[in-house]
Design an enzyme around this catalytic site. Structure first.
Site, PDB file in Angstrom:
ATOM      1  N   GLU A  11       4.055  -3.089   2.462  1.00 56.93           N
ATOM      2  CA  GLU A  11       4.824  -2.401   1.312  1.00 56.93           C
ATOM      3  C   GLU A  11       6.159  -2.145   2.005  1.00 56.93           C
ATOM      4  OE1 GLU A  11       1.047  -0.738  -0.974  1.00 56.93           O
ATOM      5  OE2 GLU A  11       1.917   0.498   0.319  1.00 56.93           O
ATOM      6  N   ILE A 154     -10.700   1.233  -6.296  1.00 56.97           N
ATOM      7  CA  ILE A 154     -11.519   0.967  -7.672  1.00 56.97           C
ATOM      8  C   ILE A 154     -11.901  -0.521  -7.644  1.00 56.97           C
ATOM      9  CG2 ILE A 154     -11.402   1.281  -9.927  1.00 56.97           C
ATOM     10  CD1 ILE A 154     -11.429   4.072  -8.641  1.00 56.97           C
ATOM     11  N   MET A 174      -3.893   4.809  -4.698  1.00 59.84           N
ATOM     12  CA  MET A 174      -4.391   5.801  -3.937  1.00 59.84           C
ATOM     13  C   MET A 174      -3.256   7.011  -3.495  1.00 59.84           C
ATOM     14  SD  MET A 174      -7.486   3.510  -2.151  1.00 59.84           S
ATOM     15  CE  MET A 174      -7.941   4.956  -1.299  1.00 59.84           C
ATOM     16  N   GLU A 175      -1.941   6.931  -3.823  1.00 58.59           N
ATOM     17  CA  GLU A 175      -0.813   7.530  -3.447  1.00 58.59           C
ATOM     18  C   GLU A 175       0.148   8.285  -4.184  1.00 58.59           C
ATOM     19  OE1 GLU A 175      -1.144   4.335  -2.116  1.00 58.59           O
ATOM     20  OE2 GLU A 175      -2.666   4.744  -0.667  1.00 58.59           O
ATOM     21  N   ASP A 198      -4.596  -6.708  -7.945  1.00 55.95           N
ATOM     22  CA  ASP A 198      -5.961  -6.937  -8.241  1.00 55.95           C
ATOM     23  C   ASP A 198      -6.240  -6.307  -9.611  1.00 55.95           C
ATOM     24  OD1 ASP A 198      -7.467  -4.184  -7.659  1.00 55.95           O
ATOM     25  OD2 ASP A 198      -6.054  -4.369  -6.138  1.00 55.95           O
TER      26      ASP A 198
END
Ligand code: SAH
Length: 230
Positions: A11, A154, A174-175, A198
């Site tokens: 990233e 998830i 998640m962040e 996804d």
């Protein structure tokens, strides 16, 4: 100076390749790279996975570099039938889907310290990002919406449905909401930019492995496109 945080190396690596780096310093295991990117002074860091790592990184960045705005960039699971792998979701606001004090009468996702559920992203930064993204990706691939964060990858329809119903989210990761809370507490404008890797469903782990790197790399041109406009 603009602060840029990504969780994984994929990233931030394209940004670091383009950066004219002046300095790199390691604090609490996280390396902060500062220098010029797309003609603007920036500090770029890879925080690691999850809300705690993201908060440590964002707060350290504020104390050490005092950025005037903060961008969190990365990949996410897309939510909703219109949000496809390869699309980009830009935050209107952030929620922490795993924050739950409903047993005490609070709303789902209520952050007691801030007294709110949705942490609003900077309108100006979101608008600049949407405008630039539409030029790069085409408007059908760009979504402005709520991004939900929690310390879980998830990958099932039931969890996904819960996040969609509770918060009307367009993406989960998640962040972002952790970085948003730190930015909000410091009074610094922020935006979260997530390329979809996804769809957070039963196929998510396979899709994530296949598309994570490609989706992550595609955000680099968006970041370098918005930096000169800040
Ligand atoms: N051990 C792995 C963990 C990756 S977790 C590693 O270190 O590479 C997945 C990362 O991608 C997180 O940073 C998260 O923000 C994002 N992400 C992508 N799809 C997600 C999904 N379906 N649910 C939660 N996070 C997702």
């Amino acid at each position: 100076m603009t602060g840029i945080i990504g969780a994984m190396s994929s990233e931030v690596e394209k940004l670091l390749e383009q950066m004219e780096e002046d300095k790199a310093e390691k604090i609490s295991g996280i390396t902060y790279h500062s220098g010029m990117l797309a003609g603007r002074p920036c500090v770029v860091a890879q925080c690691g996975i999850g809300k705690v790592a993201a908060a440590v990184c964002a707060q350290t960045m504020f104390l050490r570099y005092a950025p005037s705005e903060l961008i969190n960039v990365g990949v996410a699971g897309g939510i909703g039938s219109g949000v496809h792998i390869g699309d980009v979701v830009i935050s209107s606001g952030l929620v922490q889907h795993d924050m739950d004090t409903t047993a005490l009468g609070d709303k789902k996702g209520f952050i007691s310290g801030l007294s709110l559920v949705v942490i609003p992203a900077s309108k100006r930064l979101s608008e600049i990002t949407v405008h630039t993204a539409e030029k790069i990706y085409g408007s059908e691939k760009v979504h402005l919406g709520i991004i939900a964060s929690g310390d879980q990858f998830i990958s099932d329809g039931k969890e996904l449905g819960r996040i969609r119903e509770d918060f009307g989210a367009s993406a989960c990761e998640m962040e972002g909401a952790s970085i948003a809370q730190v930015a909000y507490m410091n009074g610094v404008p922020f935006v979260v930019i997530r390329a979809i890797s996804d769809n957070a469903d039963e196929k998510a782990s396979g899709n994530f492995s296949e598309f994570c790197e490609k989706s992550a790399h595609e955000t680099a041109s968006l970041i370098t496109g918005i930096l000169p406009k800040l």
